[in-house]
Design a protein around this motif. Structure first.
Motif, short mmCIF file in Angstrom:
data_model
loop_
_atom_site.label_atom_id
_atom_site.label_comp_id
_atom_site.label_asym_id
_atom_site.label_seq_id
_atom_site.Cartn_x
_atom_site.Cartn_y
_atom_site.Cartn_z
N SER A 1 5.08 0.86 3.81
CA SER A 1 4.07 -0.01 3.12
C SER A 1 4.56 -1.21 4.60
O SER A 1 3.06 -1.74 5.06
CB SER A 1 4.08 -1.13 2.14
OG SER A 1 4.38 -0.63 0.99
N ALA B 1 5.23 -2.25 -3.98
CA ALA B 1 6.24 -1.23 -3.35
C ALA B 1 7.53 -0.73 -3.44
O ALA B 1 8.41 0.05 -3.80
CB ALA B 1 5.91 -1.29 -2.05
N ASN C 1 0.96 -1.56 0.38
CA ASN C 1 0.32 -0.11 0.11
C ASN C 1 0.89 1.38 0.16
O ASN C 1 0.19 2.21 -0.68
CB ASN C 1 -0.65 -0.06 1.55
CG ASN C 1 -1.95 -0.22 0.99
OD1 ASN C 1 -2.02 -1.41 0.34
ND2 ASN C 1 -3.18 -0.12 0.85
#
Length: 356
Positions: A272, A148, A76
């Motif tokens: 992340s 990522a 994320n």
């Protein structure tokens, strides 16, 4: 005796549209409270509030993805980077739209850039989610971790477009001139970050406490049983990934406004991991837990840096101490309170009520 007030509140929340109004009231109240606080603290504290709002925006998505749908994501932070780069590329300054400008007088501004960032998050989340829905466990974690880690490689591969290691500067996010030249830019950035967090929180409340949230939890608990009653496990997983991606992209755009630059160094791989730590510490299935996790992600590094400065620790130890603290806290929470800080206090409160 029956508690009539609780019964009345339950009846009110069952009225059509009442839940939507309640969630809107919560979001507006949170925005009003933070708006009040922002005007009464110094610029440094406004910076911390803005940073916590950025983390809260991203952690709302992590709560849905990890807590409600049961998918583990280590990427994320990369989705936040996507949002930051899209925001910078679309343009945070006023730029006339060549097609519609002469006809309607439309112009791009930071608000439109944020909207386009959310759309980019939707597209990326859909593409990655379609693949992630077929994976689970370490394979899913590996996929998101690769997402990522690939941001820096892309930035260096296309330096003319993405700026390479130096990144792209975000200009034009300044307070209106009517506020005066002495108006702190940190307060303006905090207003934007808090507004985005409250809007995202409103949508997260409605999704997690509505039919979609129940579908995510059903797939998380028993995919086979969920499919028997007509719920598509793959569809539920993809939708959770899309929502989380949109929230992460919006958080990345807000972080770009705060840092005034978009670069691989602004969205490191550790970001992340920090998001995963934050949602585990606060509570995986709770929006309040996401807020607590956001506060911890901002406060803990500052506290460790202050402690290192006072104790005279070497820079190498001071730089790695926050990660060590995160790891120790995660182990402690997993052993003592698997439900996070919110789960711990909920259990204590339940015991206190049961002892009456």
């Amino acid at each position: 005796m029956r508690d009539r007030s609780n019964g009345l509140l339950f009846s009110l929340t069952r009225l059509p549209g009442s839940r939507l109004v309640l969630h809107a009231a919560i979001a507006i109240a949170a925005w009003g409270l933070l708006f009040f606080v922002n005007d009464r603290v110094d610029p440094l504290m406004n910076y911390y509030i803005a940073y916590a709002a950025v983390f809260a925006t991203a952690l709302f998505g992590m709560m849905i993805l990890v807590g409600l749908s049961g998918q583990v994501s280590l990427g994320n932070g990369g989705l936040m980077a996507v949002g930051g780069y899209v925001f910078a590329l679309v343009g945070a300054r006023w730029v006339e739209v060549p097609v519609f400008g002469p006809i309607f007088g439309w112009q791009w501004n930071p608000a439109w850039s944020i909207v386009m960032t959310g759309f980019a998050g939707f597209v990326i989340g859909l593409l990655v989610g379609l693949i992630a829905a077929r994976l689970r466990g370490p394979y899913l974690a590996g996929l998101t971790l690769g997402l990522a880690g690939g941001i820096a490689a892309l930035a260096n591969r296309f330096p003319g477009l993405l700026g390479g290691e130096e990144g792209l500067f975000v200009d034009g996010i300044f307070p209106p001139e009517s506020f005066g030249f002495e108006f702190p830019i940190e307060r303006w950035q905090a207003w934007i970050a808090v507004a985005v967090a409250c809007i995202v929180g409103f949508f997260a409340l409605n999704l997690s406490h509505g039919r979609q949230g129940r579908m995510w939890q059903a797939v998380r608990d028993d995919p086979t049983a969920a499919s028997v009653v007509g719920i598509s496990p793959a569809g539920a997983k993809v939708s959770a990934f899309v929502v989380s991606s949109v929230f992460a992209a919006l958080a990345g755009a807000t972080l770009a406004i705060l840092l005034e630059i978009v670069s691989p160094g602004a969205y490191p791989l550790g970001l992340s991991l920090s998001l995963l730590v934050g949602v585990v510490l606060g509570g995986r299935t709770s929006l309040v837990g996401a807020l607590i996790g956001a506060a911890l992600l901002v406060a803990l590094p500052e506290w460790v840096r202050s402690l290192a400065s006072n104790q005279g620790w070497p820079n190498q130890i001071a730089d790695n101490a926050p990660n060590l603290m995160y790891g120790a806290l995660v182990v402690l929470v997993v052993l003592i309170a698997p439900g996070g800080i919110v789960g711990l206090f909920s259990g204590l409160f339940a015991r206190l009520r049961g002892g009456r």
